[in-house]
Design a protein around this motif. Structure first.
Motif, PDB file in Angstrom:
ATOM      1  N   GLU A   1      -7.153  -4.128   1.141  1.00 29.79           N
ATOM      2  CA  GLU A   1      -7.494  -2.757   0.756  1.00 29.79           C
ATOM      3  C   GLU A   1      -6.555  -2.209  -0.328  1.00 29.79           C
ATOM      4  O   GLU A   1      -6.990  -1.576  -1.292  1.00 29.79           O
ATOM      5  CB  GLU A   1      -7.436  -1.855   1.988  1.00 29.79           C
ATOM      6  CG  GLU A   1      -7.835  -0.414   1.717  1.00 29.79           C
ATOM      7  CD  GLU A   1      -7.646   0.480   2.937  1.00 29.79           C
ATOM      8  OE1 GLU A   1      -6.484   0.559   3.412  1.00 29.79           O
ATOM      9  OE2 GLU A   1      -8.636   1.048   3.411  1.00 29.79           O
ATOM     10  N   SER A   2      -5.265  -2.494  -0.190  1.00 28.64           N
ATOM     11  CA  SER A   2      -4.282  -1.950  -1.130  1.00 28.64           C
ATOM     12  C   SER A   2      -4.513  -2.457  -2.548  1.00 28.64           C
ATOM     13  O   SER A   2      -4.283  -1.738  -3.521  1.00 28.64           O
ATOM     14  CB  SER A   2      -2.864  -2.307  -0.689  1.00 28.64           C
ATOM     15  OG  SER A   2      -2.696  -3.703  -0.617  1.00 28.64           O
TER      16      SER A   2
ATOM     17  N   SER B   1      -3.175  16.303  -4.478  1.00 28.87           N
ATOM     18  CA  SER B   1      -2.280  15.222  -4.912  1.00 28.87           C
ATOM     19  C   SER B   1      -1.116  15.808  -5.704  1.00 28.87           C
ATOM     20  O   SER B   1      -1.285  16.725  -6.509  1.00 28.87           O
ATOM     21  CB  SER B   1      -3.029  14.190  -5.753  1.00 28.87           C
ATOM     22  OG  SER B   1      -3.081  14.557  -7.104  1.00 28.87           O
TER      23      SER B   1
ATOM     24  N   TYR C   1      -7.300  -0.408  -4.077  1.00 28.84           N
ATOM     25  CA  TYR C   1      -6.765   0.921  -4.404  1.00 28.84           C
ATOM     26  C   TYR C   1      -5.972   0.865  -5.704  1.00 28.84           C
ATOM     27  O   TYR C   1      -6.080   1.739  -6.566  1.00 28.84           O
ATOM     28  CB  TYR C   1      -5.862   1.434  -3.271  1.00 28.84           C
ATOM     29  CG  TYR C   1      -6.573   2.315  -2.278  1.00 28.84           C
ATOM     30  CD1 TYR C   1      -6.995   3.597  -2.631  1.00 28.84           C
ATOM     31  CD2 TYR C   1      -6.831   1.884  -0.970  1.00 28.84           C
ATOM     32  CE1 TYR C   1      -7.643   4.421  -1.714  1.00 28.84           C
ATOM     33  CE2 TYR C   1      -7.478   2.697  -0.047  1.00 28.84           C
ATOM     34  CZ  TYR C   1      -7.881   3.971  -0.433  1.00 28.84           C
ATOM     35  OH  TYR C   1      -8.535   4.791   0.466  1.00 28.84           O
TER      36      TYR C   1
ATOM     37  N   MET D   1       0.839  -1.196   0.000  1.00 34.02           N
ATOM     38  CA  MET D   1       0.000   0.000   0.000  1.00 34.02           C
ATOM     39  C   MET D   1       0.875   1.246   0.000  1.00 34.02           C
ATOM     40  O   MET D   1       1.787   1.378   0.821  1.00 34.02           O
ATOM     41  CB  MET D   1      -0.901   0.018   1.242  1.00 34.02           C
ATOM     42  CG  MET D   1      -1.798   1.239   1.342  1.00 34.02           C
ATOM     43  SD  MET D   1      -3.063   1.265   0.065  1.00 34.02           S
ATOM     44  CE  MET D   1      -3.775   2.881   0.332  1.00 34.02           C
ATOM     45  N   GLU D   2       0.621   2.156  -0.918  1.00 32.03           N
ATOM     46  CA  GLU D   2       1.294   3.446  -0.923  1.00 32.03           C
ATOM     47  C   GLU D   2       0.308   4.470  -0.355  1.00 32.03           C
ATOM     48  O   GLU D   2      -0.811   4.604  -0.855  1.00 32.03           O
ATOM     49  CB  GLU D   2       1.695   3.849  -2.350  1.00 32.03           C
ATOM     50  CG  GLU D   2       2.651   2.892  -3.027  1.00 32.03           C
ATOM     51  CD  GLU D   2       4.056   2.989  -2.487  1.00 32.03           C
ATOM     52  OE1 GLU D   2       4.342   3.983  -1.785  1.00 32.03           O
ATOM     53  OE2 GLU D   2       4.859   2.077  -2.732  1.00 32.03           O
ATOM     54  N   GLU D   3       0.720   5.157   0.686  1.00 30.15           N
ATOM     55  CA  GLU D   3      -0.183   6.100   1.351  1.00 30.15           C
ATOM     56  C   GLU D   3      -0.747   7.152   0.395  1.00 30.15           C
ATOM     57  O   GLU D   3      -1.883   7.602   0.532  1.00 30.15           O
ATOM     58  CB  GLU D   3       0.549   6.785   2.509  1.00 30.15           C
ATOM     59  CG  GLU D   3       0.626   5.937   3.762  1.00 30.15           C
ATOM     60  CD  GLU D   3      -0.756   5.525   4.271  1.00 30.15           C
ATOM     61  OE1 GLU D   3      -1.640   6.407   4.396  1.00 30.15           O
ATOM     62  OE2 GLU D   3      -0.954   4.333   4.542  1.00 30.15           O
ATOM     63  N   GLU D   4       0.054   7.522  -0.609  1.00 25.53           N
ATOM     64  CA  GLU D   4      -0.394   8.563  -1.541  1.00 25.53           C
ATOM     65  C   GLU D   4      -1.604   8.119  -2.358  1.00 25.53           C
ATOM     66  O   GLU D   4      -2.359   8.944  -2.867  1.00 25.53           O
ATOM     67  CB  GLU D   4       0.748   8.945  -2.482  1.00 25.53           C
ATOM     68  CG  GLU D   4       1.162   7.812  -3.402  1.00 25.53           C
ATOM     69  CD  GLU D   4       2.519   8.048  -4.033  1.00 25.53           C
ATOM     70  OE1 GLU D   4       2.714   7.612  -5.164  1.00 25.53           O
ATOM     71  OE2 GLU D   4       3.386   8.658  -3.382  1.00 25.53           O
ATOM     72  N   TRP D   5      -1.828   6.784  -2.481  1.00 26.26           N
ATOM     73  CA  TRP D   5      -2.982   6.313  -3.252  1.00 26.26           C
ATOM     74  C   TRP D   5      -4.288   6.825  -2.652  1.00 26.26           C
ATOM     75  O   TRP D   5      -5.280   6.964  -3.360  1.00 26.26           O
ATOM     76  CB  TRP D   5      -2.996   4.785  -3.306  1.00 26.26           C
ATOM     77  CG  TRP D   5      -1.850   4.210  -4.093  1.00 26.26           C
ATOM     78  CD1 TRP D   5      -0.919   4.898  -4.827  1.00 26.26           C
ATOM     79  CD2 TRP D   5      -1.498   2.830  -4.199  1.00 26.26           C
ATOM     80  NE1 TRP D   5      -0.019   4.034  -5.392  1.00 26.26           N
ATOM     81  CE2 TRP D   5      -0.341   2.751  -5.020  1.00 26.26           C
ATOM     82  CE3 TRP D   5      -2.040   1.654  -3.692  1.00 26.26           C
ATOM     83  CZ2 TRP D   5       0.264   1.538  -5.347  1.00 26.26           C
ATOM     84  CZ3 TRP D   5      -1.437   0.453  -4.007  1.00 26.26           C
ATOM     85  CH2 TRP D   5      -0.299   0.389  -4.830  1.00 26.26           C
ATOM     86  N   LYS D   6      -4.285   7.097  -1.365  1.00 26.31           N
ATOM     87  CA  LYS D   6      -5.498   7.608  -0.724  1.00 26.31           C
ATOM     88  C   LYS D   6      -5.818   9.030  -1.182  1.00 26.31           C
ATOM     89  O   LYS D   6      -6.931   9.513  -0.980  1.00 26.31           O
ATOM     90  CB  LYS D   6      -5.340   7.564   0.795  1.00 26.31           C
ATOM     91  CG  LYS D   6      -5.253   6.133   1.341  1.00 26.31           C
ATOM     92  CD  LYS D   6      -5.115   6.100   2.848  1.00 26.31           C
ATOM     93  CE  LYS D   6      -5.040   4.663   3.363  1.00 26.31           C
ATOM     94  NZ  LYS D   6      -4.890   4.598   4.835  1.00 26.31           N
ATOM     95  N   ASN D   7      -4.814   9.690  -1.791  1.00 26.19           N
ATOM     96  CA  ASN D   7      -5.060  11.013  -2.377  1.00 26.19           C
ATOM     97  C   ASN D   7      -5.573  10.923  -3.803  1.00 26.19           C
ATOM     98  O   ASN D   7      -5.911  11.934  -4.421  1.00 26.19           O
ATOM     99  CB  ASN D   7      -3.764  11.845  -2.380  1.00 26.19           C
ATOM    100  CG  ASN D   7      -3.294  12.181  -0.986  1.00 26.19           C
ATOM    101  OD1 ASN D   7      -4.099  12.265  -0.060  1.00 26.19           O
ATOM    102  ND2 ASN D   7      -2.000  12.368  -0.816  1.00 26.19           N
TER     103      ASN D   7
ATOM    104  N   ASN E   1     -11.109   7.736  -3.388  1.00 26.82           N
ATOM    105  CA  ASN E   1     -11.824   7.647  -2.113  1.00 26.82           C
ATOM    106  C   ASN E   1     -12.495   6.281  -2.037  1.00 26.82           C
ATOM    107  O   ASN E   1     -13.667   6.125  -2.389  1.00 26.82           O
ATOM    108  CB  ASN E   1     -12.857   8.779  -2.020  1.00 26.82           C
ATOM    109  CG  ASN E   1     -13.489   8.860  -0.647  1.00 26.82           C
ATOM    110  OD1 ASN E   1     -13.417   7.929   0.144  1.00 26.82           O
ATOM    111  ND2 ASN E   1     -14.132   9.986  -0.370  1.00 26.82           N
TER     112      ASN E   1
END
Length: 269
Positions: free
Chosen positions: A33-34, A68, A37, A1-7, A10
């Protein structure tokens, strides 16, 4: 999971509003979850989806809301491209933004891939084909990178290829390359001379920046095309400044003209 994917997407909201997404996860036994995404971000790489105004607005609104880095770099690219390269016609602005956004997102997602999202190879010899344009686009990337410490901007070969594609929708790729002035010294009829010029321009317009001049009184021509051998001194006939031909052109003529024009262009560069 890359945290930036949440940007970029949604996921909770999409899972609540799109039953098909939950069905997709259930059908393919996706419980991480990742992974979901990642699929959502992959979809954002395809320019075809942005033909839907609803989809386009949804994606860009979320990126803008989340600030982003990919979206911000794309906005800056649009500004710098117009100030340093060429004005973007209003009717092309949307296509420019979408194409640049998808290219930037692809670079952010993938590190060492030799093809783009559609499977096309990434070319590395564009600097040889269009050196001046390549240099200008390289400087553009450098200027954007000064204000944005983001890894995607280091993918110069890939990005310049995409930027050249966008540039070609406005001007010829040869626009910034050295202009080669050609003088046609011929006793052929007017319409035949026009045909000769058209053949040369159409044959090489994607490789060289050619311009036919009407007179060579001041000796400004880079290349003289002629079918009149007695107007030239013997030693000039075989230089790269002159091409002696017999009408109609044959394949050898085109190859020789290409060789001479390339030599002239390289000298000017």
């Amino acid at each position: 999971m890359e945290e930036e994917w949440k940007n970029y997407a949604n996921l909770p909201k999409l899972m609540a509003n799109l039953p098909v997404l939950k069905e997709f996860a259930d059908d393919y036994n996706i419980y991480i979850e990742s992974e979901l995404y990642f699929y959502l971000v992959l979809i954002q790489l395809k320019t075809k989806f942005y033909e839907s105004a609803r989809y386009r607005n949804s994606v860009f609104s979320y990126h803008r809301k989340m600030n982003s880095a990919v979206y911000e770099v794309t906005e800056q690219f649009m500004t710098v491209f117009q100030s340093e390269i060429v004005e973007i016609p209003e009717e092309l602005e949307e296509r420019f933004f979408v194409t640049a956004f998808c290219a930037h997102l692809f670079c952010q997602l993938f590190k060492s891939v030799q093809v783009d999202i559609d499977g096309y190879l990434i070319f590395s010899d564009l600097g040889n084909d269009y050196p001046n344009l390549h240099e200008k686009l390289s400087c553009l990337l450098e200027n954007i990178a000064k204000e944005n410490q983001i890894e995607l901007l280091s993918k110069e070969t890939f990005l310049i290829q995409k930027y050249m594609l966008l540039f070609s929708s406005i001007l010829q790729l040869t626009y910034y390359e050295p202009e080669v002035q050609i003088f046609l010294d011929s006793d052929l009829p007017y319409f035949v001379k026009s045909s000769v010029k058209d053949q040369i321009v159409n044959r090489f317009k994607y490789e060289f920046n050619l311009k036919f001049i009407e007179t060579n009184e001041e000796g400004i021509a880079d290349l003289i095309l002629t079918n009149i051998p007695n107007v030239l001194e013997e030693e000039l006939r075989f230089s790269h400044k002159v091409h002696l031909f017999e009408f109609p052109f044959n394949q050898r003529d085109f190859l020789e003209i290409e060789r001479k024009v390339r030599a002239i262009s390289q000298e000017k560069i």
